[in-house]
Design a protein around this motif. Structure first.
Motif, PDB file in Angstrom:
ATOM      1  N   LEU A   1     -54.852  13.694 -26.692  1.00  0.00           N
ATOM      2  CA  LEU A   1     -53.385  13.712 -26.802  1.00  0.00           C
ATOM      3  C   LEU A   1     -52.888  14.978 -27.483  1.00  0.00           C
ATOM      4  N   ASN A   2     -53.797  15.700 -28.090  1.00  0.00           N
ATOM      5  CA  ASN A   2     -53.383  16.738 -29.031  1.00  0.00           C
ATOM      6  C   ASN A   2     -53.252  18.106 -28.369  1.00  0.00           C
ATOM      7  N   PHE A   3     -52.498  18.109 -27.293  1.00  0.00           N
ATOM      8  CA  PHE A   3     -52.260  19.345 -26.546  1.00  0.00           C
ATOM      9  C   PHE A   3     -50.763  19.540 -26.394  1.00  0.00           C
ATOM     10  N   PRO A   4     -50.314  20.787 -26.182  1.00  0.00           N
ATOM     11  CA  PRO A   4     -48.891  21.002 -25.917  1.00  0.00           C
ATOM     12  C   PRO A   4     -48.443  20.148 -24.734  1.00  0.00           C
ATOM     13  N   ASN A   5     -47.220  19.662 -24.822  1.00  0.00           N
ATOM     14  CA  ASN A   5     -46.740  18.738 -23.785  1.00  0.00           C
ATOM     15  C   ASN A   5     -46.100  19.495 -22.636  1.00  0.00           C
ATOM     16  N   ASP A   6     -46.829  20.391 -22.056  1.00  0.00           N
ATOM     17  CA  ASP A   6     -46.248  21.153 -20.952  1.00  0.00           C
ATOM     18  C   ASP A   6     -47.366  21.880 -20.249  1.00  0.00           C
ATOM     19  N   GLY A   7     -47.229  21.967 -18.954  1.00  0.00           N
ATOM     20  CA  GLY A   7     -48.269  22.620 -18.162  1.00  0.00           C
ATOM     21  C   GLY A   7     -48.367  24.123 -18.386  1.00  0.00           C
ATOM     22  N   SER A   8     -47.401  24.703 -19.109  1.00  0.00           N
ATOM     23  CA  SER A   8     -47.495  26.152 -19.350  1.00  0.00           C
ATOM     24  C   SER A   8     -48.506  26.457 -20.441  1.00  0.00           C
ATOM     25  N   GLY A   9     -48.962  25.433 -21.130  1.00  0.00           N
ATOM     26  CA  GLY A   9     -50.011  25.622 -22.128  1.00  0.00           C
ATOM     27  C   GLY A   9     -51.272  24.934 -21.659  1.00  0.00           C
ATOM     28  N   PRO A  10     -52.292  24.904 -22.509  1.00  0.00           N
ATOM     29  CA  PRO A  10     -53.502  24.175 -22.128  1.00  0.00           C
ATOM     30  C   PRO A  10     -53.183  22.688 -22.057  1.00  0.00           C
ATOM     31  N   GLY A  11     -53.840  21.994 -21.189  1.00  0.00           N
ATOM     32  CA  GLY A  11     -53.622  20.562 -21.091  1.00  0.00           C
ATOM     33  C   GLY A  11     -52.391  20.251 -20.277  1.00  0.00           C
ATOM     34  N   GLY A  12     -51.388  19.716 -20.878  1.00  0.00           N
ATOM     35  CA  GLY A  12     -50.185  19.312 -20.160  1.00  0.00           C
ATOM     36  C   GLY A  12     -49.548  18.121 -20.852  1.00  0.00           C
ATOM     37  N   CYS A  13     -50.206  17.598 -21.833  1.00  0.00           N
ATOM     38  CA  CYS A  13     -49.723  16.414 -22.524  1.00  0.00           C
ATOM     39  C   CYS A  13     -50.490  16.338 -23.826  1.00  0.00           C
ATOM     40  N   CYS A  14     -50.010  15.875 -24.900  1.00  0.00           N
ATOM     41  CA  CYS A  14     -48.906  14.982 -25.079  1.00  0.00           C
ATOM     42  C   CYS A  14     -48.169  15.309 -26.360  1.00  0.00           C
ATOM     43  N   GLY A  15     -48.470  16.465 -26.948  1.00  0.00           N
ATOM     44  CA  GLY A  15     -47.707  16.862 -28.141  1.00  0.00           C
ATOM     45  C   GLY A  15     -47.986  16.042 -29.386  1.00  0.00           C
ATOM     46  N   PHE A  16     -49.263  15.658 -29.603  1.00  0.00           N
ATOM     47  CA  PHE A  16     -49.622  14.907 -30.815  1.00  0.00           C
ATOM     48  C   PHE A  16     -50.303  15.805 -31.852  1.00  0.00           C
ATOM     49  N   ASP A  17     -50.444  15.230 -33.046  1.00  0.00           N
ATOM     50  CA  ASP A  17     -51.208  15.870 -34.119  1.00  0.00           C
ATOM     51  C   ASP A  17     -50.610  17.227 -34.496  1.00  0.00           C
ATOM     52  N   ASN A  18     -49.283  17.291 -34.508  1.00  0.00           N
ATOM     53  CA  ASN A  18     -48.646  18.572 -34.816  1.00  0.00           C
ATOM     54  C   ASN A  18     -48.789  18.899 -36.295  1.00  0.00           C
ATOM     55  N   PRO A  19     -49.313  20.079 -36.601  1.00  0.00           N
ATOM     56  CA  PRO A  19     -49.484  20.448 -38.013  1.00  0.00           C
ATOM     57  C   PRO A  19     -48.155  20.358 -38.771  1.00  0.00           C
ATOM     58  N   SER A  20     -48.246  19.911 -40.014  1.00  0.00           N
ATOM     59  CA  SER A  20     -47.030  19.678 -40.795  1.00  0.00           C
ATOM     60  C   SER A  20     -46.463  20.994 -41.313  1.00  0.00           C
ATOM     61  N   ILE A  21     -45.201  20.941 -41.673  1.00  0.00           N
ATOM     62  CA  ILE A  21     -44.556  22.113 -42.274  1.00  0.00           C
ATOM     63  C   ILE A  21     -45.185  22.392 -43.628  1.00  0.00           C
ATOM     64  N   ASN A  22     -45.532  21.329 -44.318  1.00  0.00           N
ATOM     65  CA  ASN A  22     -46.222  21.463 -45.601  1.00  0.00           C
ATOM     66  C   ASN A  22     -47.515  22.250 -45.441  1.00  0.00           C
ATOM     67  N   LEU A  23     -48.279  21.909 -44.400  1.00  0.00           N
ATOM     68  CA  LEU A  23     -49.547  22.617 -44.188  1.00  0.00           C
ATOM     69  C   LEU A  23     -49.291  24.090 -43.891  1.00  0.00           C
ATOM     70  N   ALA A  24     -48.290  24.353 -43.054  1.00  0.00           N
ATOM     71  CA  ALA A  24     -47.982  25.742 -42.735  1.00  0.00           C
ATOM     72  C   ALA A  24     -47.649  26.503 -44.016  1.00  0.00           C
ATOM     73  N   ASN A  25     -46.847  25.864 -44.851  1.00  0.00           N
ATOM     74  CA  ASN A  25     -46.457  26.515 -46.105  1.00  0.00           C
ATOM     75  C   ASN A  25     -47.655  26.787 -47.002  1.00  0.00           C
ATOM     76  N   ALA A  26     -48.666  25.935 -46.912  1.00  0.00           N
ATOM     77  CA  ALA A  26     -49.833  26.099 -47.768  1.00  0.00           C
ATOM     78  C   ALA A  26     -50.560  27.413 -47.509  1.00  0.00           C
ATOM     79  N   TYR A  27     -50.293  28.011 -46.363  1.00  0.00           N
ATOM     80  CA  TYR A  27     -50.962  29.280 -46.039  1.00  0.00           C
ATOM     81  C   TYR A  27     -50.220  30.489 -46.589  1.00  0.00           C
ATOM     82  N   LYS A  28     -49.065  30.228 -47.230  1.00  0.00           N
ATOM     83  CA  LYS A  28     -48.371  31.357 -47.855  1.00  0.00           C
ATOM     84  C   LYS A  28     -49.257  31.947 -48.966  1.00  0.00           C
ATOM     85  N   THR A  29     -49.243  33.242 -49.068  1.00  0.00           N
ATOM     86  CA  THR A  29     -50.024  33.874 -50.146  1.00  0.00           C
ATOM     87  C   THR A  29     -49.123  34.790 -50.959  1.00  0.00           C
ATOM     88  N   ASP A  30     -49.606  35.039 -52.121  1.00  0.00           N
ATOM     89  CA  ASP A  30     -48.878  35.930 -53.011  1.00  0.00           C
ATOM     90  C   ASP A  30     -49.012  37.354 -52.492  1.00  0.00           C
TER      91      ASP A  30
END
Lengths: 1087, 608
Positions: B307-336
């Motif tokens: 299920l953990n693929f972009p929900n569109d045929g223009s990307g790999p897979g074609g379905c279903c847009g699950f397991d989207n990384p959280s905004i919190n996780l993205a922020n955790a990669y900020k560095t000084d």
């Protein structure tokens, strides 16, 4: 009520009173043979009596009698079901054939029961005789569906799928799996049952319902037995008949799923977000791709490019590209998806038959053509059939004959997915957004790939793409038999028969470029074939004798049945596109060789069944019927079955039954009750068995290999895997038959000058050791599937009744019959495997809620289980005052705190609805006046609850953003037109709206349907005789003229998603409606 | 006379028919199973070895008999490890796979939830297959002694693994060995009254002592894989002094099943998520679940993440847009910007790195190996288009990236087979159960607790430097993606402002700081690999240096409620301390196992 003394009874009484010892003058031996006026067959057991004298004899098997009487005496001949006849001896000693006219009663009907035939009046078990004429009057290609309402105790649920199957249940639910009755056609078990029999060929159908009648079928009898006899020729004039009709079936009009239009859909989406405060979005005010970014929703001219009006970028058809710039206009008026795929459809049926014979041979031939186009695009049943039944009297004592039926059918079912599945084309008619048109600007299919409209598929595209797919079946079934009469009372018979079915399917699935999901899957071709064979060899020895007041018939026999099936299927993918514009492949290239070898598959598992498999059954059986004075009837059967399915030491089962009947109306004390023509009390007890749906390898612990389940890429190659084995099934060598015990009590009568026939029966059927595979206990038990074990008990108690009134009026010119049948049962699970408290059963139609129903001791099979909605939370105050509910919100469902623990949790789920009807009934009217005739048939099912699963998709837009119902768009909580039931529109999915199964989906599924109504006219005999025509009847007919129901969905008659699963039914996933009106014109002609 | 004749003429054939019919009974009724084998046919060397393959094949969590393929039973534990922690959102539309909603918001009335039951069944079916190998081996003939020991060791390794995963998810679970069978009538002995670490450790110890160091098949467990799992057990038990020697041995002497010394993937960090067989099972892989496509199975690829693929045929897979990384996780990669180190306290303030250049501070380059971000190259599929692939407007900005495949690999390393609805979402990406970074970061934890902070710093910096000192492995704009090495060919303009630096020498002398840094590093390094929830739970129960899991996740969900995330629509989402650290034992299993009146399974506290 003044009783008239029945003269027959009076005669009997006199005969009893007059003592023996009289010496009459000029006594001599007089012989004769009593035959029936209607069929010229001997009347067995008729009483022949000297009028005014004491002497009485009964006719033998051949109808013959001999009696001592005077030259001037008169003989009184009587037999139940016949008009009494007085015949003067007039000095003769040989009276020859004496024709006895039949009374206007069904008692004389010859009823074919297990391995023999009996008169209806002598039956002591529970046997329903189907009015075949009435059955045939309902148009349809599948006789098993036509059984609905025609026999008491038989519940039939069908759908509108041309050639589709039915759930046929005789006396409740006796199995968790398939509970189809045993179908015996001309003495031979036919695996496909009645499914593809031409109903015009049927002579009679009787349904054996209790153990008394069915125990002679032993282990196969548990679900009841349907015995079908097909037509045979009769000695006499040859006739050729044509029977046919042509008509049209009309889909429901209007807005069957009550889908909201695009404007209201947009407004509802905006309301959804307004009711879910503070949900930030990942684009500026991006609520739905299609309705823009403003304060109110806007309908743009194009769906792709999104939010574009005429003349906008990328709307020029020259920039069109299927994958990267599919240009689709918005259907601002809204697409009526239902009527995009449901259109009026033609149906026709034609049968030509010839029959005739002489005293040495008879024949019946027929050819049939049935073609029903479904109202749903590219669904149909086309069947070509032929039957040939012959009998030859090769010697005086030797008869041989055969029955043969062959058919070829094409019926794709419902393409892509079975009926009653959220993923089939019917379901997509309520799922696909009305904004989406059927086609894009270039005439290719449009679909959910436009974004913002969820993930449904274009139902028209799915069906249209299936138009060249073929599902072919052909089958031959029948038997050859020989019968020898010897030593006067004995007949030995051997019959060898069976069936061979072949299936051959080809189908192509295309890349569904228009969808939002999986729109680049490779195209695939599938070719599958298989066959089933079934052979039955039956030998019986029969003894029949009548002496004095005694009548005895005994039959003993053996039967051996052998079944074998094989099948395989192959696929290839990635076929060269012969039309790249719409990604299609020329059907001429639909061969395996035309596809690339990479990725090809082949399998012995076809349609979820793993082939090959075989099974065998060997049986000994016997039956005795005894009657004393035609008044006391006693019957017993016994059968010993051995099956290959069970381990050797538990292989055999013995099934016996005893029934008795008492013809009360023949008792002296009843002689004055003249309004009763015949009254019989009968009862019986017996045992039946069932193999149910047991796998043929049930006894073995098996290891299998499966690429998907047990192979592993241990070498890290990414593209290959090594073979692995795994325990596939934990065998159960102890499993054996399901054992049913059935008690049946019935009362049959014919009253008031034979005007009323009635039959009422009560039964109690308890099934113990129900065979099913108990749910797996993962820890400790592990991977293998549990084989079937004898692990459940179920009871069914019920009443079957039928009554017929034969009436006449207008100086006997208007004749009419009214027949009503009534069936009711109460079903209850008594116990489950090893003390298991319950078992949740997930439906084949959808698993989004987990299970809809739960098996639990004390509850009926199939009862719905979930949260009980008691209303909607009206306010925060209401929430505060209610039991603690983590998912509570104003306008959401309020559930009953079933366990009264002050909070709402999983443990508050409860049983809230029973899909089993309280009762079902059929009403058959037929009338004739001069050359006109009229008939009508009504059917009703009362008290059955149904689950309208369609609402999951249409009433909760947070589920998928696709189509929504007007209930949600206009009548949800907080709207001016609120209906008080539909919860608030919001963006959140919680237990208190869309996440769990609850009673919101449940509706009353009671209905009354006019199944058919017809008026016919037979041309006067005088007019047609000169053309050599014996009969010419024309009729017009309306089927499913009306259905009265409160149900919101299309049709409350809802068969199970999986016809082999009795634990999930009455759930509407978008059922192919079986209640569509049809109008037919028909002709019956014989010469 | 003629009567008599007639009599015999007919009676005899009649009786004969009856007798013939009867006498053929038993033979007629014996039908051996067609197309399937019985145990006796497998009680030999090739048979037992093939059964062992069958036991391995459930490592992916898919293809058991009782559930088949399920999204909730996949090897990556994405639902339990990532979505129920702060790594990811469920994804898709609000009701899609609704069972996950209640798990993600840590509801306590989830005992009847079908997802944990799917995983329970898959794991215990794995146990069952391992025990089948052991039981069949006991009666097999013709198995050479050396092979016997190796087969037994691999089977016990697998049995240990399946029990370990169950223990991670539910805490107390029953331990099932080969003596517990239906036939023996002792199923009720297998209770979940206590933790089963000793039994799991015994399996891994046996495996460690008996397994070969070098295997002919790269996918088989070797001695060091068993040792690593034993170390993992000790980590969960906080037995650092027992774990450290094992980890030291692994870091010093450990080799993968091909006999090559453990180390970082020579192709770079992202190459660990490459389905190409030349990249898989590198020296970084201690033990991985092997995935294969186009092998005739249809579903032997990474079905668990289907299920953990972009929900569109223009990307790999074609379905279903699950397991989207959280905004919190993205922020955790900020560095000084100065130190190149994580922003432990301030990281979660907006702006979030929702597109290239969206943040004022630089980012750890690993962010773009973990998640597809709008405007950032998504392998060779072009730039991530944002909402189009995310599916729902209130579901974050990001798509998972470690489980997908490159466009140039489509049809070769993604499935072409059609036995399943979404073949384009099946790929040959292995699930890395333990990789070299795991060993280093566990060792760092142990060193801080019972060893040397200097060593701990060294290990953490090894992990960081693998990325920091290899800018050629980062993500670049306007570049072609090399699917063989999973790197971008043109390394001119980095896709975002990246900066990552090692921790300065001596910075781990403050134990609190060191532990915070190590734990943070584990999150960044192993994000979206299904470990996060279990790491949080492990640290939560660490008596010497506890981390309050409820505090971490409630802080997380409180902030996410103000963001385009599933939590925004669920104000009731709250992690219940003392309950949600483990998942509910499936009610179905409790009801089944306790049906006979003995209390075999108990529910975890607080669930109903």
């Amino acid at each position: 009520m003044p009783f008239k003394t029945n003269s027959l009874l009076r005669v009997c009484l006199l005969a009893c009173l007059v003592l023996s010892g009289f010496n009459l003058f000029a006594q001599k031996r007089i012989t004769g043979k009593v035959i029936s006026t209607t069929d010229k067959q001997p009347v067995v057991g008729a009483t022949v009596q000297v009028k005014g004298g004491k002497t009485a004899v009964q006719t033998g098997v051949d109808g013959a009698f001999s009696i001592d009487a005077g030259d001037n005496s008169t003989l009184v001949i009587s037999s139940v079901g016949f008009e009494k006849l007085e015949i003067p001896v007039s000095g003769r000693s040989v009276l020859g054939d004496i024709s006895l006219g039949t009374a206007n009663t069904a008692l004389n009907e010859i009823v074919v029961t297990g391995y023999s035939a009996q008169k209806k009046k002598d039956i002591t078990g529970s046997v329903a005789v189907v009015d075949v004429k009435s059955l045939r009057s309902v148009p349809g290609g599948n006789p098993e569906a036509l059984l609905q309402g025609q026999a008491s105790g038989v519940t039939v649920i069908s759908s509108g799928v041309p050639g589709g199957g039915s759930n046929v249940r005789i006396r409740g639910i006796t199995s968790f799996g398939n509970s189809d009755p045993l179908y015996i056609i001309d003495g031979v078990q036919v695996p496909n049952g009645l499914h593809d029999i031409n109903s015009a060929d049927i002579e009679s159908i009787q349904v054996l319902k209790d153990a008394g009648s069915a125990a002679i079928y032993g282990v196969r009898g548990s679900n009841g037995v349907v015995i079908v006899t097909t037509r045979r020729g009769k000695a006499g004039k040859s006739t050729i008949s044509y029977d046919g009709y042509i008509g049209t079936q009309r889909p429901a009009g209007g807005n069957p799923f009550d889908i909201a239009n695009p404007t209201n859909t947009g407004l509802a989406i905006w309301r959804e977000f307004a009711n879910t405060p503070g949900v930030p979005l990942n684009s500026t005010n991006y609520k739905n791709s299609q309705f823009g970014y403003g304060a109110t929703p806007v309908l743009y001219d194009y769906l792709t490019p999104i939010n574009t009006n005429n003349g906008g970028a990328n709307t020029d058809p020259s920039t069109y590209a299927l994958y990267t710039n599919q240009i689709t206009k918005t259907n601002k008026a809204g697409t009526d998806w239902y009527h995009a795929v449901f259109t009026p459809a033609l149906q026709q049926s034609h049968t030509i038959s010839g029959s005739g014979g002489n005293d040495r041979s008879t024949y019946y031939y027929s050819v049939g053509y049935y073609n029903q186009e479904g109202t749903l695009l590219n669904t149909y049943l086309r069947r070509y059939s032929a039957r040939m039944n012959t009998t030859f009297q090769v010697k005086d004592h030797i008869r041989i004959g055969e029955n043969a039926y062959v058919f070829y059918r094409q019926a794709p079912g419902l393409p892509g997915s079975s009926n009653q599945n959220e993923g089939n084309a019917i379901s997509y008619t309520y799922r696909e957004s009305p904004l989406v048109p059927v086609f894009d600007v270039m005439g290719n299919y449009a679909g959910s790939g436009v974004k913002g409209v969820g993930n449904p598929q274009n139902p028209y595209a799915n069906l249209d793409r299936s138009r060249n797919n073929r599902v072919n079946d052909w089958s031959i079934s029948g038997n050859v038999f020989g019968e020898v009469d010897f030593l006067k009372h004995f007949t030995v018979r051997t019959s060898f028969g069976g069936s061979v079915d072949n299936a051959y399917n080809t189908s192509f699935s295309y890349t569904q470029y228009e969808n939002t999901e999986n729109n680049t899957n490779p195209n695939t071709f599938l070719e599958a074939s298989g066959y089933n064979s079934s052979r039955t060899w039956t030998n019986t020895l029969k003894y029949t004798n009548i002496w004095g007041d005694h009548s005895l018939s005994v039959i003993a026999g053996t039967e051996a049945i052998n079944n074998y099936s094989r099948a395989s299927q192959s696929t290839r993918s990635g076929y060269f596109l012969t039309n790249p514009a719409n990604l299609t492949v020329d059907p001429a290239l639909w061969t395996l060789n035309a596809g690339p070898a990479a990725g090809m598959t082949n399998s012995s598992t076809v349609g979820g069944v793993t082939y090959p498999f075989g099974s065998s059954l060997f049986s000994l059986f016997g039956r005795a019927d005894y009657a004393f004075k035609d008044k006391y009837l006693l019957s017993g059967t016994i059968r010993r079955d051995g099956s290959s399915i069970f381990a050797q030491n538990v292989r055999y089962g013995t099934f016996e039954s005893v029934t008795a009947g008492w013809r009360i109306s023949r008792e002296d004390f009843f002689k004055d009750v003249s309004w009763v023509n015949d009254l019989k009390l009968r009862g019986g007890w017996g045992k039946l068995g069932s193999l149910s749906n047991t796998s043929v390898t049930n006894q073995f612990t098996l290891f299998g290999q499966s690429a998907a389940n047990s192979s592993y890429d241990i070498g890290g190659t990414s593209t290959s895997s090594q073979l692995g084995f795994y325990a596939y099934q934990a065998g159960n060598p102890f499993a054996n038959w399901e054992k049913d015990k059935v008690v049946n009590v019935g009362l049959d009568g014919t009253i008031i000058q034979n005007k009323f026939d009635f039959s009422v029966e009560w039964y109690n059927k308890s099934v113990s050791g129900l065979l099913y595979n108990a749910p797996i206990q993962a820890a400790g038990y592990g991977d293998p599937i549990n084989a079937f074990g004898n692990t459940g008990d179920v009871t069914n108690k019920g009443v079957d009744a039928s009554v017929t009134y034969h009436g006449a009026a207008v100086g006997h010119e208007l004749k009419f019959d009214i027949t009503a049948t009534f069936s009711t049962y109460k079903n209850k699970v008594v116990a489950l495997a090893n003390g298991v408290k319950y078992q949740d059963r997930v439906s084949g139609g959808s698993n989004r809620f987990g299970a809809f129903s739960r098996l639990q001791p004390g509850q009926p099979v199939g009862e719905f289980f979930g949260y009980q909605v008691i209303g909607l939370y009206q306010s925060q105050d209401d929430i505060n005052k209610s039991p603690t509910d983590a998912a509570a919100g104003v306008g959401r469902f309020k559930y009953a705190d079933v366990n009264h623990d002050g909070k709402i949790s999983d443990s508050d789920r409860t049983f809230f609805g029973n899909p089993n009807p309280k009762f079902t009934a059929g009403l058959n009217l037929s009338a004739s006046y001069k050359n006109f005739d009229f008939s009508a048939f009504f059917y009703t099912s009362i008290g059955n609850k149904v689950v309208n699963y369609v609402k999951y998709w249409t009433d909760f837009p947070q589920v998928w953003d696709a189509a929504m119902s007007n209930r949600a768009a206009l009548q949800s909580f907080g709207m001016p037109g609120a209906n008080g039931k539909t919860p608030i529109l919001e963006r959140t999915s919680t237990n208190d709206n869309a996440l769990v199964f609850n009673s919101y989906y449940q509706e009353n599924g009671s209905y009354l349907r006019c199944k058919q109504m017809q008026i016919g006219y037979s041309l006067p005999v005088g007019m047609i005789k000169k053309f050599g025509v014996d009969r010419f009847r024309v009729y017009i007919q309306a089927a499913n003229l009306f259905t009265i129901t409160k149900y919101d969905g299309l049709d409350p008659e809802l068969q199970a998603s999986n016809l082999n699963d009795n634990t999930n039914f009455g759930i509407d996933f978008g059922n192919y409606p079986g209640n569509q009106r049809s109008y037919n014109v028909g002709v019956q002609l014989s010469f | 006379m003629s009567l008599l004749k007639t009599k015999y003429k007919f009676i005899i054939p009649g009786l004969a028919l009856l007798v013939i019919g009867y006498s053929c009974g038993n033979k007629f009724l014996t039908k051996p199973p067609l197309g399937q084998l019985q145990q006796s046919q497998l009680a030999n060397e090739p048979g037992v070895k093939a059964m062992l393959i069958g036991a391995y094949s459930l490592l992916d969590g898919e293809g058991d008999q009782n559930q088949g393929n399920q999204y909730g039973s996949g090897a990556s534990n994405w639902v339990y490890g990532s979505v129920c922690a702060d790594d990811a959102y469920k994804g898709s539309t609000p009701s899609d796979q609704g069972d996950i909603v209640n798990l993600q918001i840590w509801a306590t009335s989830t005992a009847a939830n079908t997802y944990p039951n799917q995983r329970w069944i898959a794991l215990y079916d794995g146990v069952s297959r391992s025990n089948d190998v052991i039981r069949t081996l006991a009666v097999a003939t013709g198995v050479p002694a050396a092979e016997h020991g190796e087969i037994m060791a691999e089977a016990r390794f697998l049995r240990g693994f399946y029990h370990l995963d169950a223990t991670k998810i539910w805490g107390k679970v029953p331990y099932i060995d080969e003596t517990i069978t239906v036939a023996a009538g002792n199923l009720n002995k297998a209770t979940n009254a206590s933790l089963i670490w000793p039994q799991i450790e015994a399996d891994f110890k046996f495996a460690m002592d008996s397994l070969l160091v070098t295997q002919t098949d790269i996918g088989r467990a070797n001695k060091y894989a068993a040792e690593a799992f034993l170390a993992k057990c000790y980590m969960f038990e906080h037995r650092y002094s027992d774990a450290l020697p094992l980890l030291n041995d692994l870091l010093t002497n450990g080799v993968n099943s091909a006999g090559k010394k453990y180390g970082f993937n020579p192709g770079g960090y992202f190459n660990n998520f490459n389905p190409d067989p030349s990249a898989k099972n590198s020296i970084e892989s201690v033990f991985s679940v092997q995935m294969s496509v186009n092998d005739g199975s249809g579903t032997n690829g990474n079905y668990g993440d289907v299920l953990n693929f972009p929900n569109d045929g223009s990307g790999p897979g074609g379905c279903c847009g699950f397991d989207n990384p959280s905004i919190n996780l993205a922020n955790a990669y900020k560095t000084d910007a100065t130190t190149g180190l994580p922003l432990f306290t301030t990281f979660n303030s907006d702006p979030s790195p929702i597109a290239a250049g969206a943040t004022t501070v630089p980012l750890d380059p690993r962010i773009d190996f973990v998640m597809g971000r709008p405007g950032i190259p998504y392998l060779d599929w072009g730039l991530h288009p944002g909402a189009l692939w995310v599916r729902d407007g209130s579901d974050g900005y990001f798509s998972p990236k470690k489980n997908v495949y490159a466009k140039s690999q489509k049809g070769v390393l993604s499935s072409n087979e059609t036995s399943f609805w979404g073949p384009t979402q099946i790929d040959a990406n292995n699930v890395n159960l333990i990789r070299y970074s795991d060993l280093l970061l566990w060792a760092a934890e142990c060193e801080v607790e019972v060893g040397s902070p200097v060593n701990a710093l060294t290990y953490v910096n090894m992990v960081r430097n693998r990325v920091a000192t290899h800018p050629e492995t980062w993500t670049y704009k306007n570049s072609t993606f090399n699917a063989t090495t999973y790197t971008y060919s043109t390394t001119t303009t980095p896709a975002d402002n990246y900066k990552i630096s090692p921790y300065p020498a001596g910075s781990f002398t403050d134990k609190n700081y060191a532990i915070q840094a190590i734990r943070w590093e584990r999150r960044l390094e192993l994000a979206e690999e299904g470990h996060r929830f279990f790491d949080l739970a492990r640290w939560n129960s660490d008596a010497t240096y506890p981390l309050d899991m409820s505090q971490v996740l409630n802080t997380y969900s409180t902030t996410e409620k103000t963001r385009p995330s599933i939590y925004a629509a669920h104000p009731e989402a709250s992690f219940h301390k003392g309950i949600n650290e483990v998942f509910p034992v499936p009610q179905t299993q409790i009801d089944l196992e306790n049906a006979k009146g003995t209390k075999v399974l108990s529910q975890n506290p607080g669930y109903n």
